[in-house]
Design a protein around this motif. Structure first.
Motif, PDB file in Angstrom:
ATOM      1  N   LEU A 206       0.859  -1.179   0.000  1.00 12.90           N
ATOM      2  CA  LEU A 206       0.000   0.000   0.000  1.00 12.90           C
ATOM      3  C   LEU A 206       0.895   1.228   0.000  1.00 12.90           C
ATOM      4  O   LEU A 206       1.527   1.554   1.009  1.00 12.90           O
ATOM      5  N   THR A 207       0.962   1.901  -1.131  1.00 17.21           N
ATOM      6  CA  THR A 207       1.875   3.039  -1.276  1.00 17.21           C
ATOM      7  C   THR A 207       1.133   4.257  -1.783  1.00 17.21           C
ATOM      8  O   THR A 207      -0.012   4.180  -2.230  1.00 17.21           O
TER       9      THR A 207
ATOM     10  N   ASP B 194     -10.986  -0.037  -0.886  1.00 18.11           N
ATOM     11  CA  ASP B 194     -10.509  -0.935   0.161  1.00 18.11           C
ATOM     12  C   ASP B 194      -9.076  -0.590   0.571  1.00 18.11           C
ATOM     13  O   ASP B 194      -8.688  -0.783   1.725  1.00 18.11           O
ATOM     14  N   LYS B 195      -8.310  -0.089  -0.377  1.00 14.36           N
ATOM     15  CA  LYS B 195      -6.965   0.362  -0.024  1.00 14.36           C
ATOM     16  C   LYS B 195      -7.038   1.508   0.985  1.00 14.36           C
ATOM     17  O   LYS B 195      -6.294   1.526   1.976  1.00 14.36           O
ATOM     18  N   GLN B 196      -7.960   2.440   0.765  1.00 10.99           N
ATOM     19  CA  GLN B 196      -8.100   3.560   1.684  1.00 10.99           C
ATOM     20  C   GLN B 196      -8.569   3.092   3.059  1.00 10.99           C
ATOM     21  O   GLN B 196      -8.126   3.611   4.087  1.00 10.99           O
ATOM     22  N   LEU B 197      -9.463   2.102   3.096  1.00 16.26           N
ATOM     23  CA  LEU B 197      -9.907   1.566   4.383  1.00 16.26           C
ATOM     24  C   LEU B 197      -8.741   0.928   5.139  1.00 16.26           C
ATOM     25  O   LEU B 197      -8.601   1.096   6.357  1.00 16.26           O
ATOM     26  N   LEU B 198      -7.907   0.201   4.415  1.00  8.56           N
ATOM     27  CA  LEU B 198      -6.751  -0.426   5.050  1.00  8.56           C
ATOM     28  C   LEU B 198      -5.752   0.619   5.544  1.00  8.56           C
ATOM     29  O   LEU B 198      -5.176   0.483   6.629  1.00  8.56           O
ATOM     30  N   LEU B 199      -5.553   1.674   4.753  1.00  8.45           N
ATOM     31  CA  LEU B 199      -4.641   2.745   5.175  1.00  8.45           C
ATOM     32  C   LEU B 199      -5.182   3.472   6.410  1.00  8.45           C
ATOM     33  O   LEU B 199      -4.416   3.859   7.304  1.00  8.45           O
ATOM     34  N   ASN B 200      -6.502   3.651   6.470  1.00  5.08           N
ATOM     35  CA  ASN B 200      -7.092   4.280   7.658  1.00  5.08           C
ATOM     36  C   ASN B 200      -6.869   3.421   8.900  1.00  5.08           C
ATOM     37  O   ASN B 200      -6.575   3.928   9.984  1.00  5.08           O
TER      38      ASN B 200
ATOM     39  N   VAL C 195       1.060  -4.692   3.259  1.00  7.65           N
ATOM     40  CA  VAL C 195       2.227  -4.012   3.827  1.00  7.65           C
ATOM     41  C   VAL C 195       2.200  -2.553   3.381  1.00  7.65           C
ATOM     42  O   VAL C 195       2.102  -2.265   2.183  1.00  7.65           O
ATOM     43  N   VAL C 196       2.272  -1.642   4.347  1.00  9.30           N
ATOM     44  CA  VAL C 196       2.292  -0.215   4.042  1.00  9.30           C
ATOM     45  C   VAL C 196       3.726   0.230   3.828  1.00  9.30           C
ATOM     46  O   VAL C 196       4.594  -0.005   4.675  1.00  9.30           O
ATOM     47  N   VAL C 197       3.967   0.849   2.688  1.00 10.25           N
ATOM     48  CA  VAL C 197       5.299   1.364   2.354  1.00 10.25           C
ATOM     49  C   VAL C 197       5.232   2.878   2.378  1.00 10.25           C
ATOM     50  O   VAL C 197       4.404   3.483   1.693  1.00 10.25           O
ATOM     51  N   GLU C 198       6.058   3.496   3.208  1.00 10.76           N
ATOM     52  CA  GLU C 198       6.070   4.949   3.305  1.00 10.76           C
ATOM     53  C   GLU C 198       6.499   5.562   1.979  1.00 10.76           C
ATOM     54  O   GLU C 198       7.196   4.945   1.180  1.00 10.76           O
TER      55      GLU C 198
ATOM     56  N   ALA D 256       9.908  -0.367  -3.226  1.00  9.93           N
ATOM     57  CA  ALA D 256       8.892  -1.409  -3.351  1.00  9.93           C
ATOM     58  C   ALA D 256       9.058  -2.129  -4.676  1.00  9.93           C
ATOM     59  O   ALA D 256       9.561  -1.564  -5.659  1.00  9.93           O
ATOM     60  N   PRO D 257       8.669  -3.397  -4.753  1.00  9.64           N
ATOM     61  CA  PRO D 257       8.783  -4.130  -6.012  1.00  9.64           C
ATOM     62  C   PRO D 257       8.047  -3.432  -7.131  1.00  9.64           C
ATOM     63  O   PRO D 257       6.995  -2.835  -6.930  1.00  9.64           O
ATOM     64  N   LYS D 258       8.599  -3.547  -8.288  1.00  7.37           N
ATOM     65  CA  LYS D 258       8.024  -2.846  -9.434  1.00  7.37           C
ATOM     66  C   LYS D 258       6.618  -3.311  -9.735  1.00  7.37           C
ATOM     67  O   LYS D 258       5.796  -2.560 -10.237  1.00  7.37           O
ATOM     68  N   SER D 259       6.321  -4.596  -9.473  1.00  5.64           N
ATOM     69  CA  SER D 259       5.019  -5.144  -9.823  1.00  5.64           C
ATOM     70  C   SER D 259       3.996  -4.958  -8.728  1.00  5.64           C
ATOM     71  O   SER D 259       2.897  -5.474  -8.819  1.00  5.64           O
ATOM     72  N   SER D 260       4.327  -4.210  -7.646  1.00  5.83           N
ATOM     73  CA  SER D 260       3.424  -4.119  -6.515  1.00  5.83           C
ATOM     74  C   SER D 260       2.289  -3.138  -6.756  1.00  5.83           C
ATOM     75  O   SER D 260       1.287  -3.186  -6.070  1.00  5.83           O
TER      76      SER D 260
END
Length: 326
Positions: free
Chosen positions: A32-33, A96-102, A175-178, A185-189
């Motif tokens: 999650l970037t 869902d990404k935003q929910l996970l980041l919250n 996994v949250v990446v700052e 982060a991996p290119k394919s992420s």
């Protein structure tokens, strides 16, 4: 996209690794970037399914998940020839990404370490007649054949309870990446988009070579996938806004009804209390006046009897004076 169910039958002692090699082997990791430019990035994970070779069996596969609205799987089913492989792209939708980041912002990485999301890869052998001949999707006949194959696979998996199917479960890790480490982060992420991709100008095919035509078809497919992702994210955002609006309306109506009920209850209680107090005061006042009157009458009666016994005629005058003094 189908969700994971409990209809899992095994082909004897055979495992999925005997039919397909799955990479990654145990868990799918989504990073999650957020880009430094502020543009949202859609987390993406690549899963590779490879025929191990050593036999001439064609393998049909299907990818299921416990969260079919959270993940976009392309393709979610297919056919792998002996020695061949298939790349499956899995996207996490933006809402869902935003929910996970919250959740991460409130509780940290521990909030994401126990994700219950899972994927299930199913595989079964199919006959050579079912597999047919490989079709060239760049031609009209090939596209038609691919459509017929997709319909046949859908019918096949709808009757999977009658098939010798082998399964493999994969867990999900978020996994949250700052932002400062997003470049590591991996290119394919993740795949980044800020607006719907513009379609290329229409080109005539008269002066194009076969390679140019195939390249153009590939570009159109890629842009179509990007449009699908963008459309899915927009639909998800619309749904979550509609749900939030409806929930807010329900909460407001419930609050207004509760407040009106409390006001009615308070008004009714105050009125009853005032009425009871008033009646009590009136009753006490009446009771006190009656006692005084009774005592006074009794005293007068006794006094009158005594005076009459003594022969004093003037007791009436004294009684009238007593009342006058009162």
């Amino acid at each position: 996209m189908a969700s994971v169910d409990n209809n899992n039958s095994n082909a004897g002692e055979e495992s999925l690794s005997d039919l397909l090699e799955v990479t990654p082997d145990s868990a799918l990791q989504f990073f999650l970037t957020k880009d430094d430019s502020g543009e949202a990035s859609t987390p993406k994970c690549i899963m590779t399914l490879k025929h191990p070779g050593g036999n001439q069996d064609n393998i049909a596969f299907k990818v299921k998940t416990t969260q079919p609205r959270r993940y976009l799987v392309r393709p979610n089913q297919g056919l792998i020839a002996p020695g061949g492989s298939e790349t499956v792209s899995i996207l996490l939708v933006e809402k869902d990404k935003q929910l996970l980041l919250n959740s991460y912002n409130r509780l940290g990485q521990s909030a994401l370490d126990h994700s219950k999301d899972k994927f299930l890869v199913q595989a079964t052998k199919v006959s050579p007649d079912f597999a047919g001949k490989p079709a060239d999707s760049s031609s009209v006949e090939g596209a038609k054949a691919n459509k017929e194959l997709a319909e046949a696979l859908t019918t096949l998996w709808n009757t999977s309870s009658e098939l010798p199917v082998v399964n493999k479960k994969l867990h999900v890790k978020h996994v949250v990446v700052e932002s400062s480490a997003s470049s590591d982060a991996p290119k394919s992420s993740s795949v980044t988009f800020a607006a719907p991709p513009a379609l290329p100008p229409i080109k005539t095919m008269e002066n194009m070579t076969q390679e140019q035509i195939l390249t153009e078809v590939s570009n159109l497919r890629r842009r179509y996938d990007e449009l699908v992702v963008f459309s899915v994210n927009l639909t998800a955002e619309r749904d979550i806004l509609n749900n939030t609006l409806e929930q807010t309306k329900r909460d407001l109506n419930r609050e207004m009804a509760l407040r009106a009920s409390l006001e009615n209850t308070s008004s009714s209680g105050a009125f009853k209390t005032a009425t009871t107090a008033s009646r009590s005061n009136q009753s006490d006042g009446f009771r006190l006046t009656f006692v005084q009157t009774f005592i006074l009458a009794l005293a007068c009666f006794v006094m009158g009897i005594r005076m009459a016994a003594r022969g004093e005629v003037g007791f009436v005058v004294m009684l009238s004076k007593l009342f006058t003094d009162k």
